[in-house]
Design a protein around this motif. Structure first.
Motif, mmCIF file in Angstrom:
data_model
loop_
_atom_site.group_PDB
_atom_site.id
_atom_site.type_symbol
_atom_site.label_atom_id
_atom_site.label_comp_id
_atom_site.label_asym_id
_atom_site.label_seq_id
_atom_site.Cartn_x
_atom_site.Cartn_y
_atom_site.Cartn_z
ATOM 1 N N MET A 1 -28.830 52.818 7.970
ATOM 2 C CA MET A 1 -28.318 52.716 6.595
ATOM 3 C C MET A 1 -29.389 52.157 5.684
ATOM 4 N N ASP A 2 -29.438 52.689 4.446
ATOM 5 C CA ASP A 2 -30.420 52.224 3.469
ATOM 6 C C ASP A 2 -30.098 50.792 3.078
ATOM 7 N N ARG A 3 -31.032 49.906 3.406
ATOM 8 C CA ARG A 3 -30.810 48.488 3.129
ATOM 9 C C ARG A 3 -30.612 48.224 1.635
ATOM 10 N N ARG A 4 -31.282 49.013 0.798
ATOM 11 C CA ARG A 4 -31.196 48.779 -0.636
ATOM 12 C C ARG A 4 -29.771 48.946 -1.163
ATOM 13 N N ARG A 5 -28.978 49.808 -0.503
ATOM 14 C CA ARG A 5 -27.608 50.019 -0.943
ATOM 15 C C ARG A 5 -26.717 48.822 -0.626
ATOM 16 N N LEU A 6 -27.147 48.012 0.312
ATOM 17 C CA LEU A 6 -26.353 46.857 0.708
ATOM 18 C C LEU A 6 -26.575 45.646 -0.188
ATOM 19 N N VAL A 7 -27.665 45.660 -0.950
ATOM 20 C CA VAL A 7 -27.972 44.519 -1.820
ATOM 21 C C VAL A 7 -26.957 44.470 -2.950
ATOM 22 N N PRO A 8 -26.273 43.355 -3.138
ATOM 23 C CA PRO A 8 -25.233 43.269 -4.175
ATOM 24 C C PRO A 8 -25.805 43.443 -5.578
ATOM 25 N N ARG A 9 -24.972 44.003 -6.467
ATOM 26 C CA ARG A 9 -25.404 44.211 -7.838
ATOM 27 C C ARG A 9 -25.615 42.879 -8.543
ATOM 28 N N THR A 10 -26.458 42.894 -9.575
ATOM 29 C CA THR A 10 -26.803 41.666 -10.298
ATOM 30 C C THR A 10 -25.566 41.010 -10.906
ATOM 31 N N ASP A 11 -24.715 41.806 -11.549
ATOM 32 C CA ASP A 11 -23.536 41.214 -12.200
ATOM 33 C C ASP A 11 -22.594 40.592 -11.180
ATOM 34 N N ALA A 12 -22.542 41.190 -9.976
ATOM 35 C CA ALA A 12 -21.674 40.638 -8.931
ATOM 36 C C ALA A 12 -22.209 39.295 -8.446
ATOM 37 N N VAL A 13 -23.527 39.199 -8.301
ATOM 38 C CA VAL A 13 -24.119 37.934 -7.857
ATOM 39 C C VAL A 13 -23.944 36.861 -8.932
ATOM 40 N N LEU A 14 -24.167 37.244 -10.179
ATOM 41 C CA LEU A 14 -24.038 36.277 -11.277
ATOM 42 C C LEU A 14 -22.616 35.765 -11.421
ATOM 43 N N ALA A 15 -21.645 36.506 -10.889
ATOM 44 C CA ALA A 15 -20.252 36.076 -10.960
ATOM 45 C C ALA A 15 -19.920 35.016 -9.916
ATOM 46 N N ASP A 16 -20.856 34.753 -9.014
ATOM 47 C CA ASP A 16 -20.644 33.702 -8.013
ATOM 48 C C ASP A 16 -20.365 32.379 -8.751
ATOM 49 N N PRO A 17 -19.285 31.673 -8.414
ATOM 50 C CA PRO A 17 -18.924 30.438 -9.140
ATOM 51 C C PRO A 17 -20.047 29.402 -9.171
ATOM 52 N N ARG A 18 -20.810 29.340 -8.090
ATOM 53 C CA ARG A 18 -21.909 28.372 -8.066
ATOM 54 C C ARG A 18 -22.962 28.700 -9.112
ATOM 55 N N LEU A 19 -23.270 29.994 -9.244
ATOM 56 C CA LEU A 19 -24.274 30.415 -10.219
ATOM 57 C C LEU A 19 -23.729 30.364 -11.638
ATOM 58 N N GLU A 20 -22.455 30.643 -11.808
ATOM 59 C CA GLU A 20 -21.851 30.524 -13.131
ATOM 60 C C GLU A 20 -21.915 29.078 -13.623
ATOM 61 N N ALA A 21 -21.671 28.146 -12.716
ATOM 62 C CA ALA A 21 -21.685 26.725 -13.095
ATOM 63 C C ALA A 21 -23.087 26.275 -13.509
ATOM 64 N N VAL A 22 -24.085 26.688 -12.742
ATOM 65 C CA VAL A 22 -25.439 26.258 -13.057
ATOM 66 C C VAL A 22 -25.989 26.982 -14.278
ATOM 67 N N SER A 23 -25.440 28.162 -14.612
ATOM 68 C CA SER A 23 -25.868 28.882 -15.814
ATOM 69 C C SER A 23 -25.590 28.071 -17.069
ATOM 70 N N GLU A 24 -24.530 27.272 -17.056
ATOM 71 C CA GLU A 24 -24.211 26.450 -18.216
ATOM 72 C C GLU A 24 -25.257 25.377 -18.454
ATOM 73 N N ARG A 25 -25.951 24.983 -17.387
ATOM 74 C CA ARG A 25 -26.969 23.928 -17.514
ATOM 75 C C ARG A 25 -28.361 24.496 -17.731
ATOM 76 N N LEU A 26 -28.696 25.572 -17.022
ATOM 77 C CA LEU A 26 -30.053 26.120 -17.078
ATOM 78 C C LEU A 26 -30.190 27.325 -17.996
ATOM 79 N N GLY A 27 -29.092 27.989 -18.273
ATOM 80 C CA GLY A 27 -29.161 29.203 -19.078
ATOM 81 C C GLY A 27 -29.075 30.441 -18.208
ATOM 82 N N ARG A 28 -28.415 31.470 -18.707
ATOM 83 C CA ARG A 28 -28.183 32.676 -17.915
ATOM 84 C C ARG A 28 -29.484 33.394 -17.577
ATOM 85 N N ALA A 29 -30.466 33.380 -18.497
ATOM 86 C CA ALA A 29 -31.717 34.097 -18.251
ATOM 87 C C ALA A 29 -32.459 33.515 -17.059
ATOM 88 N N VAL A 30 -32.497 32.186 -16.950
ATOM 89 C CA VAL A 30 -33.175 31.535 -15.833
ATOM 90 C C VAL A 30 -32.492 31.897 -14.514
#
Length: 429
Positions: A1-30
């Motif tokens: 199987m193509d490994r690249r297809r298994l890599v989660p999409r950016t928006d899905a990763v950014l929706a991770d609660p841990r990353l959403e919480a830290v985005s408020e402190r560091l900024g979404r771009a970072v």
């Protein structure tokens, strides 16, 4: 199987609660940049696709800015490349308090406009009673530019050839002064200048006589210079750049000029740095005769050189508050320094690290007190640990001598010894 297809999409990763919480402190771009880097690692097979969010989280910086706090174990108390003087806890608290809306130019009692930074200016005036008036700009070079513009644009500045100094990064005092439209009238020689040299040069076209403390070098042997008291009788203002920001005499540094003594000797204006031996933020201090200070303060250029509210807050807290870290480091007890170095070395050796406590010599740095050695103590380690320690978390910066890495403890508060030990053990495995 193509490994690249298994890599989660950016928006899905950014929706991770841990990353959403830290985005408020560091900024979404970072956070997004960290996610993209983790996705690339997953595509290359370096990490599993399901670990992208965790790896992105681990790679995030502690702060949104790229500047990193370091532990200065170079033995240079005021290391220019490391930001010179570390602020006191009181100054750091003052900066945090002033970070939001603050009464920097506002009188809370009357509701009217007030003098900008009046608290810091009052604290500086109180610290140096010999000054009739004071002003603050953004660094010492700015103070000299302002003085030269106000007092000598289109006129002459009389200065000894032995004081035409160059400081860091190729920055030369003569070029700075000439950029204001002033002309330099050099007197004397590199090693000797006498009062008659100044007397012959001073005339109707003289804006002021300038004395610059050669703070980053020494001239020894057949030398001669003219003191401020003698220059005071020439009939023109005497401006003294004392450099390192001592406000009063320091017995450990007898050759370092201070503002109070220089003013009492007859200087019309004294300029100095705020982030050196004063132990505060970067600032240019201007102290002296009221008429001269006011002329500088009222000049249009003063607006371009003014300091912000954070600097004013840190400066006032440094002047009013407890002893800043640089003063503690300067007066640190040698026996205590040795005991700390020995304790650190013993703990490292117990963990299998090639470490030993050794005598060391620290320096003031920042262009202050050249040639003055401060007895100190250090932990000697293999040179190969220099880079891992510098690039670790937190970065620990030492100096390499004779094939060994020395971690000098004089400039480091004892409260950080545990961090130093942890950092060394972390890169020694």
């Amino acid at each position: 199987m193509d490994r690249r297809r298994l890599v989660p999409r950016t928006d899905a990763v950014l929706a991770d609660p841990r990353l959403e919480a830290v985005s408020e402190r560091l900024g979404r771009a970072v956070v997004k940049d960290a996610v993209v880097r983790a996705q690339e690692r997953a595509r290359r097979g370096e990490i599993e696709p399901e670990d992208v969010a965790g790896q992105a989280l681990a790679a995030l910086p502690r702060h949104a800015a790229s500047l990193r706090a370091v532990i200065n174990m170079t033995g240079v108390l005021l290391h220019t490349n490391l930001g010179r003087a570390p602020l006191s806890a009181a100054a750091i608290d003052a900066v945090a308090a002033a970070a939001g809306p603050a009464d920097v130019e506002f009188d809370l009692e009357t509701g009217a406009r007030a003098r900008r930074g009046r608290g810091a200016l009052e604290a500086l005036a109180r610290a140096v009673p010999a000054a009739e008036a004071v002003h603050v700009v953004n660094n010492n070079a700015a103070a000299l530019v302002l003085v030269a513009t106000v007092l000598a644009a289109g006129r002459e500045i009389v200065i000894s050839r032995g004081e035409l100094v160059e400081i860091g990064d190729g920055f030369r005092i003569p070029a700075l002064l000439e950029s204001t439209g002033a002309r330099l009238r050099e007197v004397g020689t590199t090693n000797r200048t006498c009062l008659a040299d100044y007397e012959a040069a001073v005339g109707p076209d003289t804006g002021f006589v300038l004395k610059v403390h050669p703070s980053n070098f020494r001239v020894e042997g057949f030398t001669g210079a003219v003191g401020v008291r003698e220059l005071g009788g020439l009939g023109v203002p005497v401006v003294c750049d004392i450099g390192s920001g001592l406000l009063e005499r320091e017995p450990l540094l007898p050759d370092e000029p201070d503002a109070a003594s220089t003013l009492k000797a007859g200087a019309g204006l004294v300029t100095a740095s705020g982030d050196k031996l004063l132990g505060g933020p970067q600032a240019g201090l201007m102290l002296g005769r009221r008429e001269l200070v006011e002329r500088c303060r009222r000049h249009p250029l003063a607006r371009a050189l003014r300091v912000d509210k954070l600097t004013l807050a840190a400066l006032e807290a440094t002047l009013r508050g407890p002893e800043p870290p640089v003063r503690w480091a300067l007066h640190a007890d040698l026996t205590t320094l040795r005991e700390r170095a020995e304790a650190l070395a013993a703990a490292m050796a117990d963990a299998g690290v090639d470490a030993r406590a050794v005598p060391a010599e620290a320096t003031v740095g920042g262009g202050g007190a050249p040639g003055v050695a401060l007895p100190s103590a250090a932990v000697s380690l293999p040179e190969r640990l220099a880079v891992p320690l510098r690039t670790g978390e937190p970065p620990v910066v030492g100096r390499v001598e004779a094939g060994r890495l020395l971690l000098d403890v004089r400039a480091v508060p004892p409260t950080l010894d545990g961090e130093v030990l942890k950092a060394v053990l972390g890169v020694s495995g």
